[in-house]
Write a protein that holds these residues in place. Structure first.
Motif, mmCIF file in Angstrom:
data_model
loop_
_atom_site.group_PDB
_atom_site.id
_atom_site.type_symbol
_atom_site.label_atom_id
_atom_site.label_comp_id
_atom_site.label_asym_id
_atom_site.label_seq_id
_atom_site.Cartn_x
_atom_site.Cartn_y
_atom_site.Cartn_z
ATOM 1 N N PHE A 89 0.832 -1.205 0.000
ATOM 2 C CA PHE A 89 0.000 0.000 0.000
ATOM 3 C C PHE A 89 0.868 1.257 0.000
ATOM 4 O O PHE A 89 0.591 2.212 -0.731
ATOM 5 C CB PHE A 89 -0.937 0.014 1.206
ATOM 6 N N ALA A 90 1.917 1.256 0.818
ATOM 7 C CA ALA A 90 2.797 2.435 0.896
ATOM 8 C C ALA A 90 3.456 2.711 -0.459
ATOM 9 O O ALA A 90 3.496 3.863 -0.919
ATOM 10 C CB ALA A 90 3.850 2.234 1.973
ATOM 11 N N GLY A 91 3.966 1.676 -1.100
ATOM 12 C CA GLY A 91 4.589 1.849 -2.407
ATOM 13 C C GLY A 91 3.597 2.274 -3.468
ATOM 14 O O GLY A 91 3.873 3.170 -4.284
ATOM 15 N N SER A 92 2.423 1.657 -3.453
ATOM 16 C CA SER A 92 1.383 1.997 -4.421
ATOM 17 C C SER A 92 0.912 3.425 -4.216
ATOM 18 O O SER A 92 0.739 4.182 -5.177
ATOM 19 C CB SER A 92 0.206 1.029 -4.265
ATOM 20 N N GLU A 108 2.216 10.408 -6.927
ATOM 21 C CA GLU A 108 3.165 11.151 -7.769
ATOM 22 C C GLU A 108 2.631 11.300 -9.190
ATOM 23 O O GLU A 108 2.716 12.372 -9.789
ATOM 24 C CB GLU A 108 4.511 10.435 -7.772
ATOM 25 N N LEU A 109 2.068 10.225 -9.732
ATOM 26 C CA LEU A 109 1.505 10.277 -11.083
ATOM 27 C C LEU A 109 0.309 11.232 -11.130
ATOM 28 O O LEU A 109 0.165 12.002 -12.086
ATOM 29 C CB LEU A 109 1.082 8.875 -11.530
ATOM 30 N N ALA A 110 -0.542 11.187 -10.083
ATOM 31 C CA ALA A 110 -1.710 12.075 -10.052
ATOM 32 C C ALA A 110 -1.283 13.538 -9.963
ATOM 33 O O ALA A 110 -1.913 14.402 -10.582
ATOM 34 C CB ALA A 110 -2.605 11.706 -8.868
ATOM 35 N N SER A 125 -5.096 14.516 -5.495
ATOM 36 C CA SER A 125 -4.038 13.516 -5.680
ATOM 37 C C SER A 125 -3.656 12.836 -4.370
ATOM 38 O O SER A 125 -3.060 11.765 -4.383
ATOM 39 C CB SER A 125 -2.805 14.153 -6.314
ATOM 40 N N TYR A 126 -4.016 13.435 -3.218
ATOM 41 C CA TYR A 126 -3.696 12.824 -1.922
ATOM 42 C C TYR A 126 -4.676 11.717 -1.544
ATOM 43 O O TYR A 126 -4.333 10.811 -0.795
ATOM 44 C CB TYR A 126 -3.646 13.890 -0.833
#
Length: 74
Positions: free
Chosen positions: A30-33, A39-41, A50-51
């Protein structure tokens, strides 16, 4: 109908270890995803949304996985 399976103490300990390990792996994933999708958003111009966007994506994955397991079980 088959008799219910009796779980020994060792079975319960093993289940606890497996669940704990699965939660740790899920937390790391979850943390990596979250970081990657956020970042992409941000790059795509989602602004403050995006948060929370990555949480919606991961929640959707969990719900669809649960639905798949339910339908398989039925």
């Amino acid at each position: 109908m088959a008799a219910p399976i009796q779980l020994t103490r060792m079975h319960r300990v093993l289940i606890g270890v497996v669940v704990t390990g699965a939660l740790i792996i899920a937390g790391i994933g979850f943390a990596g995803s979250y970081a990657a999708v956020r970042e992409l958003a941000i790059k795509k111009g989602f602004g403050n949304f995006s948060y929370v966007f990555p949480i919606g994506i991961d929640a959707g994955i969990c719900v669809l996985l649960a639905l798949d397991l339910l339908l398989t079980w039925i």
